[in-house]
Design a protein around this motif. Sequence first.
Motif, PDB file in Angstrom:
ATOM      1  N   HIS A  13       0.802  -0.943   0.006  1.00  8.78           N
ATOM      2  CA  HIS A  13      -0.010  -0.069  -0.089  1.00  8.78           C
ATOM      3  C   HIS A  13       1.050   1.070   0.113  1.00  8.78           C
ATOM      4  O   HIS A  13       0.470   2.408  -0.505  1.00  8.78           O
ATOM      5  CB  HIS A  13      -0.908   0.003   1.004  1.00  8.78           C
ATOM      6  N   ASP A  14       2.033   1.238   0.537  1.00  8.51           N
ATOM      7  CA  ASP A  14       2.721   2.303   0.785  1.00  8.51           C
ATOM      8  C   ASP A  14       3.959   2.412  -0.473  1.00  8.51           C
ATOM      9  O   ASP A  14       4.878   3.234  -0.341  1.00  8.51           O
ATOM     10  CB  ASP A  14       3.375   2.703   2.137  1.00  8.51           C
ATOM     11  N   TYR A  74       5.686   5.970  -1.785  1.00  7.94           N
ATOM     12  CA  TYR A  74       6.803   6.665  -1.026  1.00  7.94           C
ATOM     13  C   TYR A  74       8.175   6.354  -1.652  1.00  7.94           C
ATOM     14  O   TYR A  74       9.167   7.080  -1.274  1.00  7.94           O
ATOM     15  CB  TYR A  74       6.702   6.537   0.515  1.00  7.94           C
ATOM     16  N   HIS A  90       1.497   9.438  -2.450  1.00  2.00           N
ATOM     17  CA  HIS A  90       1.781   8.384  -2.644  1.00  2.00           C
ATOM     18  C   HIS A  90       0.716   7.098  -3.096  1.00  2.00           C
ATOM     19  O   HIS A  90       1.176   6.155  -4.004  1.00  2.00           O
ATOM     20  CB  HIS A  90       2.694   7.815  -1.208  1.00  2.00           C
ATOM     21  N   HIS A 150      -6.480   3.803  -0.757  1.00  2.00           N
ATOM     22  CA  HIS A 150      -6.402   3.049   0.761  1.00  2.00           C
ATOM     23  C   HIS A 150      -6.434   4.134   1.658  1.00  2.00           C
ATOM     24  O   HIS A 150      -5.826   5.497   1.679  1.00  2.00           O
ATOM     25  CB  HIS A 150      -4.968   2.459   0.900  1.00  2.00           C
ATOM     26  N   ASP A 173      -3.974  -0.625   8.232  1.00  2.00           N
ATOM     27  CA  ASP A 173      -3.294   0.666   8.083  1.00  2.00           C
ATOM     28  C   ASP A 173      -3.262   1.463   9.555  1.00  2.00           C
ATOM     29  O   ASP A 173      -2.125   1.854  10.210  1.00  2.00           O
ATOM     30  CB  ASP A 173      -3.511   1.680   7.142  1.00  2.00           C
TER      31      ASP A 173
HETATM   32 FE   LIG Z   1      -0.304   5.345   2.906  1.00  2.00          FE
END
Ligand SMILES: [Fe+2]
Length: 188
Positions: free
Chosen positions: A55-56, A59, A69, A94, A129
């Motif tokens: 999900h990240d 970045y 992001h 997300h 998250d």
């Molecule tokens: Fe995120």
Amino acid sequence: MSELTEWAYPLAESLLAEPLPRRWKHSLGVAERARTIAPVLGQDAELLEAAAVLHDIGYSPDLAKTGFHPLDGARYLRDVADADERVVHLVAHHSCAWMEAEARGLREELEGEFARESAHLNDALCYCDMNTTPDGTPTNPVDRINEITGRYGPDSLIGTFIRRAEPEILASTARVLEQVAAAKRQPM
Ligand SMILES: [Fe+2]
């Protein structure tokens, strides 16, 4: 592990582990939370776990373009990684991404390019998250939101976004908790 998770972990690791080790730990923690709610996800458990670990990735300096992001991550998954489109959609949206997109003037771009998966799956990813610290350990959504506000500053774009998103985040995570409790009462 399924084909989807076998693909997702090494991809996320290759993008995050070296440049952003803390973000990588967070991502592993979010994926771990996804496994804890597998009973309410049924056949989508592996999908959610794959989206959680990825999900990240937006970045990652390897792929960051707009600086937003969720959009950068989803575009990479779609255009470069040729990912399952449901994973792409979950990453794009997300944790109330649309609200941050709005603050950045990118809401139309985000929503025009990426469909949303079911509310159930979006709630589940938000739950994972928001129950995970930046270091990957378990937390709760209230502490998580306070931590984010403190880290970025209450008047920053992110600080303002997360405060505005708070009711939606809390509602979303509460729905997941209800499903988890119901699943415990009636084991599948
Ligand atoms: Fe995120």
